[in-house]
Design an enzyme around this catalytic site. Structure first.
Site, PDB file in Angstrom:
ATOM      1  N   GLU A 281      18.076  -6.159  -2.434  1.00 64.85           N
ATOM      2  CA  GLU A 281      17.196  -5.113  -2.929  1.00 64.85           C
ATOM      3  C   GLU A 281      16.806  -5.407  -4.352  1.00 64.85           C
ATOM      4  O   GLU A 281      15.930  -5.185  -4.812  1.00 64.85           O
ATOM      5  CB  GLU A 281      18.187  -3.735  -2.865  1.00 64.85           C
ATOM      6  CG  GLU A 281      18.472  -3.377  -1.578  1.00 64.85           C
ATOM      7  CD  GLU A 281      17.119  -2.883  -0.943  1.00 64.85           C
ATOM      8  OE1 GLU A 281      16.281  -2.340  -1.363  1.00 64.85           O
ATOM      9  OE2 GLU A 281      16.921  -3.265   0.415  1.00 64.85           O
ATOM     10  N   TRP A 284      13.915  -7.523  -3.723  1.00 61.77           N
ATOM     11  CA  TRP A 284      12.699  -6.903  -3.530  1.00 61.77           C
ATOM     12  C   TRP A 284      12.033  -6.238  -4.779  1.00 61.77           C
ATOM     13  O   TRP A 284      11.064  -6.538  -4.765  1.00 61.77           O
ATOM     14  CB  TRP A 284      13.107  -5.542  -2.610  1.00 61.77           C
ATOM     15  CG  TRP A 284      11.775  -4.982  -1.941  1.00 61.77           C
ATOM     16  CD1 TRP A 284      11.430  -3.697  -2.755  1.00 61.77           C
ATOM     17  CD2 TRP A 284      10.942  -5.407  -1.262  1.00 61.77           C
ATOM     18  NE1 TRP A 284      10.227  -3.407  -2.078  1.00 61.77           N
ATOM     19  CE2 TRP A 284       9.792  -4.092  -1.104  1.00 61.77           C
ATOM     20  CE3 TRP A 284      10.693  -6.213  -0.139  1.00 61.77           C
ATOM     21  CZ2 TRP A 284       8.842  -4.281  -0.359  1.00 61.77           C
ATOM     22  CZ3 TRP A 284       9.844  -6.272   0.620  1.00 61.77           C
ATOM     23  CH2 TRP A 284       8.714  -5.519   0.700  1.00 61.77           C
ATOM     24  N   TRP A 366      -2.977   6.549   0.928  1.00 65.64           N
ATOM     25  CA  TRP A 366      -1.763   6.226   0.099  1.00 65.64           C
ATOM     26  C   TRP A 366      -1.800   6.188  -1.422  1.00 65.64           C
ATOM     27  O   TRP A 366      -0.473   6.687  -2.068  1.00 65.64           O
ATOM     28  CB  TRP A 366      -1.227   4.705   0.180  1.00 65.64           C
ATOM     29  CG  TRP A 366      -2.105   3.653   0.074  1.00 65.64           C
ATOM     30  CD1 TRP A 366      -2.777   3.053   0.834  1.00 65.64           C
ATOM     31  CD2 TRP A 366      -2.143   3.050  -1.176  1.00 65.64           C
ATOM     32  NE1 TRP A 366      -3.760   2.091  -0.059  1.00 65.64           N
ATOM     33  CE2 TRP A 366      -3.093   1.887  -1.139  1.00 65.64           C
ATOM     34  CE3 TRP A 366      -1.454   3.338  -2.522  1.00 65.64           C
ATOM     35  CZ2 TRP A 366      -3.324   1.191  -2.319  1.00 65.64           C
ATOM     36  CZ3 TRP A 366      -1.662   2.484  -3.438  1.00 65.64           C
ATOM     37  CH2 TRP A 366      -2.801   1.560  -3.474  1.00 65.64           C
TER      38      TRP A 366
END
Length: 474
Positions: A281, A284, A366
């Site tokens: 993570e 990421w 978005w």
């Protein structure tokens, strides 16, 4: 006597701060300055929740600097102009800062370096806020990675991230201006970063402790509990299964090198798989910054340009307001949106469900969701926020396929089976049983207290898939 300027930005800490440590090791007096720059070309002004965090983070940093014999100088305006003026005020011979990776920020920094060279001032930047800088992780052909897994594999195959440096024990005295007095600082309160009318920040103050100390406590709490069950706990919004370090990392109150080292110290060998999941993570986060470095328009432009032809629909004011306020009729989406408004944060599993509902069930662009999160998240940063929205929308790098549409009912039944999270943020559903709380429209007692579903899941899913098929067919 010349002096040194340390220019802080997204690195509001004393620990493992290379620019600050370099200045502390030198002989010169030092000016530590934070410049609130909302006017330089391309700089994106902070959202409301981030401003709240920044106010409290700067207050904490100011106190920390004073405890070490220094002070925090506050200025507002274009960074280049403010630094030029401050260098003249303090007869600065050097300016130090930690690097940033957005194009607008890099352009400002490059301009200051060019100006400084012409003035005989040394301008030096340091790696502080990314474990792996964008130009150091490249594919075999020398280009940037577009898929996360090979990117992270390449990162891990390289040199181990450096050891973090402890905060200096003492800092040089502040540099005086030519008049002999200290340069005038803005008042933090005068910046108006805190909400006033109305003051919506009560829930944020009850949830967070901005500042370096708060970041350290968050890390300790995570290592003492959730980290060893992170692989499963991170998906359960009703438990404290995540680190909640994201806003502290966003403002640089803790360095990723310090987090990495803390994991390394706690698990010197044979770390549990959950620790590796947490490290990924962090990876990421790095990947998102690499994407922004290569794609400066990440918050405005589709990464996959074929999505420029996608048939986004304009939601009605009522639909968008219902999503903002957590009144879509789908408990998982609504609980997440209410958590966001109350605390400035939303559980990641729920973020995906809430985002998917907006861009797929409502077929909204978005960018509408990205802008709302930018304004309401305490951890919204220029890389992760748009990269994650584009991931959900299918338009981003290594994106979730567009046809993957999160079903909020299925998701809440799977990850919040007993409705603990739902009841916490939707009190009007508190009396429903563990089955009905996921689908309150099936329970007559909830009809008056909770809104009916905004759209049907099957119908809106079919509409989204049809729009995607049209995109594929050109």
């Amino acid at each position: 006597m010349s002096s040194t300027i340390v220019w802080l930005r997204d690195d509001l800490r004393l620990d493992d701060n290379p620019a600050l440590s370099a200045a502390a090791a030198g002989p010169d007096r030092m000016t530590v300055v934070y410049i609130l720059d909302e006017v330089s070309p391309g700089i994106r002004p902070l959202g409301g929740a981030a401003k709240w965090w920044l106010h409290h983070s700067l207050a904490a940093l100011s106190a920390d600097l004073e405890s070490k014999g220094s002070r925090l100088l506050l200025r507002r305006g274009a960074a280049s102009a403010e630094l030029r003026g401050l260098s003249e005020e303090t007869d600065a011979g050097s300016i130090l800062w930690n690097r940033r990776y957005g194009l607008a920020e890099r352009t400002v920094d490059a301009g200051i370096k060019e100006w400084a060279a012409g003035q005989g001032i040394t301008a030096t930047s340091f790696q502080a806020n990314l474990l792996f800088e964008p130009w150091t992780v490249r594919t075999g052909t020398g280009g940037p990675y577009k898929v996360f897994t090979p990117f992270w594999r390449s990162c891990l195959a390289g040199a181990e991230p450096r050891m973090p440096a402890d905060a200096p024990q003492r800092l040089p005295q502040p540099a005086p201006a030519a008049s002999g007095s200290l340069p005038v600082s803005d008042s933090l309160d005068s910046w108006g970063l805190l909400p006033r009318r109305p003051d919506w920040s009560t829930g944020l103050a009850e949830t967070w402790t901005p500042g370096e100390r708060g970041a350290g406590l968050r890390l300790e709490d995570f290592l003492d509990g959730p980290v060893e069950e992170y692989g499963t706990g991170r998906d359960l919004p009703g438990v404290e299964g995540t680190s909640r370090l994201s806003p502290h990392l966003r403002f640089g109150e803790i360095s990723p090198f310090r987090v990495w080292q803390a994991l390394r110290q706690r698990y010197p060998r044979n770390a549990p798989a959950d620790v590796g999941t947490f490290r990924s993570e962090l990876g990421w986060r790095e990947f998102c910054w690499h994407l922004l470095y290569e794609n400066p328009g990440l918050a405005t432009d589709n990464y996959r340009r074929e999505f420029d032809r996608f048939a986004w629909q304009t939601p009605s004011d009522a639909e968008l307001t219902a999503w903002h306020q957590g009144r879509t009729g789908y408990p998982l989406v609504d609980a997440g949106m209410r958590q966001l408004w109350q605390t400035g944060w939303m559980h990641n599993r729920v973020r995906m469900a809430a985002a998917s509902f907006l861009v797929k069930n409502l077929l909204a662009d978005w960018r509408l969701g990205e802008a709302w999160f930018w304004d309401t998240l305490v951890d919204a940063d220029a890389a992760s926020n748009p990269a994650n929205w584009q991931w959900v929308a299918g338009s981003g790098a290594d994106a979730s396929p567009y046809f993957r549409i999160f079903n909020p009912v299925t998701q809440s039944k799977k990850f919040d089976s007993r409705g603990r999270y739902l009841r916490r943020f939707i009190p009007e559903l508190a009396d429903l049983d563990d089955k009905a709380v996921h689908e309150p429209w099936k329970d007559s007692t909830a009809a008056d207290a909770y809104p009916a579903p905004l759209v049907g899941l099957q119908e809106s899913r079919a509409r989204a898939l049809d729009a995607y098929q049209q995109l594929k067919e050109g």
